[in-house]
Scaffold this motif. Structure first.
Motif, PDB file in Angstrom:
ATOM      1  N   GLN A  30       0.809  -1.211   0.000  1.00  0.00           N
ATOM      2  CA  GLN A  30       0.000   0.000   0.000  1.00  0.00           C
ATOM      3  C   GLN A  30       0.849   1.270   0.000  1.00  0.00           C
ATOM      4  O   GLN A  30       0.379   2.320  -0.395  1.00  0.00           O
ATOM      5  CB  GLN A  30      -0.932   0.005   1.220  1.00  0.00           C
ATOM      6  CG  GLN A  30      -1.999  -1.083   1.183  1.00  0.00           C
ATOM      7  CD  GLN A  30      -2.920  -0.908   0.007  1.00  0.00           C
ATOM      8  OE1 GLN A  30      -2.808  -1.628  -0.991  1.00  0.00           O
ATOM      9  NE2 GLN A  30      -3.842   0.023   0.078  1.00  0.00           N
ATOM     10  N   GLN A  31       2.081   1.170   0.489  1.00  0.00           N
ATOM     11  CA  GLN A  31       2.922   2.351   0.545  1.00  0.00           C
ATOM     12  C   GLN A  31       3.276   2.803  -0.864  1.00  0.00           C
ATOM     13  O   GLN A  31       3.745   2.020  -1.682  1.00  0.00           O
ATOM     14  CB  GLN A  31       4.200   2.065   1.335  1.00  0.00           C
ATOM     15  CG  GLN A  31       3.953   1.724   2.798  1.00  0.00           C
ATOM     16  CD  GLN A  31       3.295   2.866   3.540  1.00  0.00           C
ATOM     17  OE1 GLN A  31       3.697   4.010   3.384  1.00  0.00           O
ATOM     18  NE2 GLN A  31       2.310   2.574   4.354  1.00  0.00           N
ATOM     19  N   MET A  32       3.046   4.086  -1.145  1.00  0.00           N
ATOM     20  CA  MET A  32       3.304   4.603  -2.487  1.00  0.00           C
ATOM     21  C   MET A  32       4.497   5.553  -2.532  1.00  0.00           C
ATOM     22  O   MET A  32       5.087   5.746  -3.592  1.00  0.00           O
ATOM     23  CB  MET A  32       2.058   5.318  -3.005  1.00  0.00           C
ATOM     24  CG  MET A  32       0.860   4.398  -3.170  1.00  0.00           C
ATOM     25  SD  MET A  32      -0.639   5.258  -3.706  1.00  0.00           S
ATOM     26  CE  MET A  32      -0.166   5.780  -5.360  1.00  0.00           C
ATOM     27  N   TYR A  33       4.847   6.156  -1.382  1.00  0.00           N
ATOM     28  CA  TYR A  33       5.925   7.139  -1.348  1.00  0.00           C
ATOM     29  C   TYR A  33       6.766   6.948  -0.093  1.00  0.00           C
ATOM     30  O   TYR A  33       6.278   6.442   0.927  1.00  0.00           O
ATOM     31  CB  TYR A  33       5.372   8.566  -1.357  1.00  0.00           C
ATOM     32  CG  TYR A  33       4.672   8.940  -2.638  1.00  0.00           C
ATOM     33  CD1 TYR A  33       5.379   9.471  -3.713  1.00  0.00           C
ATOM     34  CD2 TYR A  33       3.299   8.758  -2.772  1.00  0.00           C
ATOM     35  CE1 TYR A  33       4.743   9.800  -4.897  1.00  0.00           C
ATOM     36  CE2 TYR A  33       2.649   9.088  -3.951  1.00  0.00           C
ATOM     37  CZ  TYR A  33       3.382   9.607  -5.008  1.00  0.00           C
ATOM     38  OH  TYR A  33       2.749   9.931  -6.178  1.00  0.00           O
ATOM     39  N   ILE A 260      -2.928  14.261  -5.935  1.00  0.00           N
ATOM     40  CA  ILE A 260      -2.315  14.499  -4.624  1.00  0.00           C
ATOM     41  C   ILE A 260      -2.981  15.721  -4.005  1.00  0.00           C
ATOM     42  O   ILE A 260      -2.994  16.799  -4.593  1.00  0.00           O
ATOM     43  CB  ILE A 260      -0.802  14.743  -4.740  1.00  0.00           C
ATOM     44  CG1 ILE A 260      -0.129  13.662  -5.591  1.00  0.00           C
ATOM     45  CG2 ILE A 260      -0.172  14.833  -3.348  1.00  0.00           C
ATOM     46  CD1 ILE A 260      -0.086  12.312  -4.965  1.00  0.00           C
ATOM     47  N   VAL A 261      -3.532  15.549  -2.806  1.00  0.00           N
ATOM     48  CA  VAL A 261      -4.253  16.619  -2.116  1.00  0.00           C
ATOM     49  C   VAL A 261      -3.631  16.850  -0.746  1.00  0.00           C
ATOM     50  O   VAL A 261      -3.486  15.912   0.042  1.00  0.00           O
ATOM     51  CB  VAL A 261      -5.750  16.270  -1.963  1.00  0.00           C
ATOM     52  CG1 VAL A 261      -6.471  17.348  -1.172  1.00  0.00           C
ATOM     53  CG2 VAL A 261      -6.398  16.090  -3.331  1.00  0.00           C
ATOM     54  N   ALA A 262      -3.262  18.093  -0.458  1.00  0.00           N
ATOM     55  CA  ALA A 262      -2.765  18.455   0.869  1.00  0.00           C
ATOM     56  C   ALA A 262      -3.925  18.891   1.748  1.00  0.00           C
ATOM     57  O   ALA A 262      -4.812  19.625   1.300  1.00  0.00           O
ATOM     58  CB  ALA A 262      -1.729  19.571   0.776  1.00  0.00           C
ATOM     59  N   ILE A 285     -10.137   7.694  -1.867  1.00  0.00           N
ATOM     60  CA  ILE A 285      -8.777   7.828  -1.349  1.00  0.00           C
ATOM     61  C   ILE A 285      -8.127   6.449  -1.353  1.00  0.00           C
ATOM     62  O   ILE A 285      -8.603   5.526  -0.693  1.00  0.00           O
ATOM     63  CB  ILE A 285      -8.772   8.438   0.064  1.00  0.00           C
ATOM     64  CG1 ILE A 285      -9.329   9.867   0.025  1.00  0.00           C
ATOM     65  CG2 ILE A 285      -7.353   8.442   0.643  1.00  0.00           C
ATOM     66  CD1 ILE A 285      -9.425  10.527   1.393  1.00  0.00           C
ATOM     67  N   VAL A 286      -7.052   6.304  -2.109  1.00  0.00           N
ATOM     68  CA  VAL A 286      -6.384   5.007  -2.200  1.00  0.00           C
ATOM     69  C   VAL A 286      -5.205   4.905  -1.238  1.00  0.00           C
ATOM     70  O   VAL A 286      -4.745   3.806  -0.927  1.00  0.00           O
ATOM     71  CB  VAL A 286      -5.912   4.738  -3.639  1.00  0.00           C
ATOM     72  CG1 VAL A 286      -7.091   4.681  -4.588  1.00  0.00           C
ATOM     73  CG2 VAL A 286      -4.910   5.794  -4.105  1.00  0.00           C
ATOM     74  N   HIS A 287      -4.729   6.023  -0.766  1.00  0.00           N
ATOM     75  CA  HIS A 287      -3.598   6.010   0.166  1.00  0.00           C
ATOM     76  C   HIS A 287      -3.503   7.388   0.815  1.00  0.00           C
ATOM     77  O   HIS A 287      -4.021   8.375   0.279  1.00  0.00           O
ATOM     78  CB  HIS A 287      -2.296   5.691  -0.574  1.00  0.00           C
ATOM     79  CG  HIS A 287      -1.103   5.553   0.334  1.00  0.00           C
ATOM     80  ND1 HIS A 287      -1.031   4.620   1.345  1.00  0.00           N
ATOM     81  CD2 HIS A 287       0.068   6.229   0.378  1.00  0.00           C
ATOM     82  CE1 HIS A 287       0.133   4.726   1.969  1.00  0.00           C
ATOM     83  NE2 HIS A 287       0.808   5.705   1.402  1.00  0.00           N
TER      84      HIS A 287
END
Length: 325
Positions: A30-33, A260-262, A285-287
């Protein structure tokens, strides 16, 4: 009996180990970054509140806008994290920043929400900080289109064609999305103050996808609204993913598969699945990337070549770089 007991204990423990391994593997997928802890090389150059960041993917440069007394307002780093130079002229209070690359060169667009003689403007600079163009009436807030006026313009996106999208403003009298031609004439305008379709409460960030759609972080209404880039027609909105905090920034990943949303108040980056074409649908939201308390991510940008995400953090007074796994 004892043998039966030990066999069952062994089976139970072995099953729990398998579950733990599978869960850990699932979490890893699941980790993308991951955070690039080596960027920048010299964080002491951040001497103010870092409000915005823009990536020049073509030339490997990262521009950071910061605020504060007696601090350089724009810092320039290499994508490796080395500090290169800074500038301070004609910049009062940077809010949004964007790098525009063409066949003949590159330039840096910046929105200035200051209330002094340089404020309420959108400005274009050379990579070394030479002022090239001023949109708006410096020092005067307004809603006029002739002459062009802004009131605390929040963010800007410039297409390769030179067409410009501005969200105006960051808490001022205007709540609108404006598209300008490459010669700075109005092409279309949408938005008034409110919560209805096509209305805004602090339109805070804007971006354009590869399918002809304009995405706006409608911060005060805790939603993202989407418009046709040619006509300005409203195409849909995402309302269900931001109940805890409104979206502050919108930027697409390099493959346009994710948005990408902050979210400043909950110190989070949300990664949402982006619809390719057709219906906008519902948000998913996927992550998410949970940042440290009081980090306060404000605006982000994405390196469209490497996929790295840069986050301008007001609370931490720094920019952090996240690289895709």
């Amino acid at each position: 009996i004892y043998l039966f007991f030990y066999i069952n204990c062994y089976i139970f423990i072995y099953s729990q180990v398998l579950k733990a391994k599978n869960f850990s593997h699932w979490k890893g997928e699941q980790q993308m970054y991951k955070l690039d802890i080596g960027w920048p090389k010299a964080p002491e150059y951040f001497t103010g509140q870092t409000f915005c960041v823009a990536v020049d993917s073509l030339h490997g440069l990262v521009y950071v806008g910061q605020r504060g007394d007696n601090v350089p307002k724009v810092l320039v780093f290499s994508e490796e994290g080395y500090f290169l130079h800074s500038w301070n002229d004609t910049v009062e209070m940077p809010h949004g920043i964007f790098v525009w690359n063409t066949e003949t060169g590159s330039s840096v667009w910046l929105t200035d929400v200051g209330t002094g003689k340089y404020g309420h403007t959108v400005k274009q600079y050379s990579p070394l900080g030479k002022l090239l163009q001023v949109l708006g009436t410096p020092g005067n807030a307004g809603s006029s289109l002739i002459p062009l006026q802004f009131d605390q313009p929040a963010d800007i996106f410039v297409e390769e064609t030179g067409d410009i999208y501005v969200v105006d403003g960051d808490g001022g009298m205007n709540n609108r999305l404006l598209k300008l031609s490459d010669d700075y004439k109005e092409l279309w305008l949408t938005g008034t103050n409110g919560s209805g379709i096509g209305q805004f409460k602090i339109p805070h960030s804007v971006t354009v996808d590869a399918f002809g759609r304009v995405w706006v972080a409608d911060r005060g209404n805790k939603r993202i609204q989407v418009f046709d880039k040619v006509t300005g027609e409203w195409l849909g909105s995402w309302n269900g993913c931001f109940s805890d905090d409104g979206p502050y920034s919108v930027r697409f990943t390099a493959d346009y598969k994710y948005l990408i949303v902050a979210q400043l108040n909950i110190n989070q980056l949300a990664i949402l699945a982006a619809p390719p074409v057709g219906s906008i649908g519902d948000c998913a939201i996927v992550h998410s990337v949970q940042l440290a308390d009081e980090t306060k991510p404000h605006l982000v940008d994405v390196d469209m070549r490497s996929g790295a995400v840069y986050v301008a953090e007001i609370g931490a007074q720094q920019v952090q770089k996240y690289v895709p796994l």
